[in-house]
Design a protein around this motif. Sequence first.
Motif, short mmCIF file in Angstrom:
data_model
loop_
_atom_site.label_atom_id
_atom_site.label_comp_id
_atom_site.label_asym_id
_atom_site.label_seq_id
_atom_site.Cartn_x
_atom_site.Cartn_y
_atom_site.Cartn_z
N ARG A 123 3.95 5.61 1.74
CA ARG A 123 2.68 5.01 1.32
C ARG A 123 2.53 5.13 -0.19
N GLU B 294 2.10 1.87 -2.58
CA GLU B 294 0.89 1.68 -3.37
C GLU B 294 1.17 1.76 -4.86
N ARG C 34 -4.48 -4.73 -1.50
CA ARG C 34 -3.54 -3.71 -1.98
C ARG C 34 -2.53 -3.42 -0.87
N SER D 276 -0.24 -1.15 1.36
CA SER D 276 -0.37 0.24 1.78
C SER D 276 0.34 0.43 3.10
N TYR E 294 -0.35 2.58 6.96
CA TYR E 294 -1.19 3.43 7.80
C TYR E 294 -0.32 4.56 8.34
N GLU E 295 -0.56 5.78 7.82
CA GLU E 295 0.33 6.90 8.11
C GLU E 295 0.36 7.26 9.58
#
Length: 449
Positions: A23, A27, A88, A90, A92-93
């Motif tokens: 992530r 980002e 943006r 990214s 999602y962990e």
Amino acid sequence: METIDISQSQEVFTVSRLNREVRFILEGSFPILWVEGEISNFATPNSGHWYFSIKDANAQVRCAMFRPQNRKLGFIPKDGMHIILKARVSLYEGRGDFQLLADHMEEVGEGKLRQAFEALKKRLLDAGLFDLAHKKTFPVIPQSIGVITSPTGAAVRDILSVLKRRFPCAPVIIYPTLVQGDAAAPNIVNAIRTANHRDECDVLILTRGGGSLEDLWPFNEEAVAHAIYQSSIPIISGVGHEIDFTIADFVADQRAPTPSAAAELITPNSNELLQSLQYSQQRLVSQTQQKLQQIQQNLAWTSKHLQQQHPKRRLAEQNQRLDLYEAALIRLQNKLITEHQTHLNTLSAKLTGLTPAHPIRELCNRLNLQHQRAKNQMAMQLQYYQQQLGNIAAKLDGLSPLATLNRGYSITTKNQQILRHATQIKPGDKINVRLLQGDLDCTVDASNT
């Protein structure tokens, strides 16, 4: 099988750490992007956040737009909507899902036009341009019809075909204008104002054929809406197909689903108009006959009532009342004939050019003949009843006591009782002798039986 010594290999990552590191890389490697695609799988849980995917023909990506950002939008996205997303990159962990975090969203193409359409519609609604109280009524029989449209389009041909079939007597004035493109809206406004300035028609058809929302957009311009609202001539809109709605439809005095339907709505059917005229003529004849019959019954009742009255005073009163009835009958007859003749002349004038002249002239001749017959019959009836009244009066006059006195006779009474024999009196009695003019008080000297 070879055994690997983990202690001598590279560092081991946990899944959580791996996703977090990825992530950070994503980002930090991508700036804020604008991404275009089609929305699918749109979901709105109770949290107020939006979750969806955007896709093109070959790929898709998950997206999230949190509540603080989506509250700023003026529309609610839905599946199938084509959008441009400011987002943006990214990850999602929790699931290891690659995703976009959206900060802003806009509709593409027709979506933006639809948004502008709804915004203008709301603004004009709040301004009162759609109020029913402002809608003008259309003439039942238009004297002249104006058409604002492209002179080369299919819409004008359809309208002219309908008008020729339904109401060929009304002249049609074409106010040519562009109906598509950036210059169309000013052209339409100018055509509406020109029609009002020239004031040569009493109804306007604003029309064009079907097309996309972009094709129909000139009819969604605010300047066109205000021109329609300010028109002193009633306007019917027939823009596009039945499923198409424009701002012009809401402001116009009436909306038609198609150009042909607009021509149908503002014109009467010539055949129905002729049938209405024939029906009016039948009603005129029927009402006249009923009125004459009623007057004849009243006259018969009056004559019978007069026959039952004996004294001359009552006879004179009935004579006077009969004269009043006769005068009222004549006035009423003349009034009815004049009103119906005026109405017939008005309808005949409106139908000039609509139907052949010969049948109309024949109907008028028949009506005049029936009118003359009715007058002659009424005159004969009046003459007959006047003769009857004279005969009755003569009979009553012959039976009157005054007629007897006029021939030289007298009436003798005693104590107000008429004497018919000499035996009814004796010498010395007081009697009264009534002559044609005056009476005598006498004393009986003798009687001869």
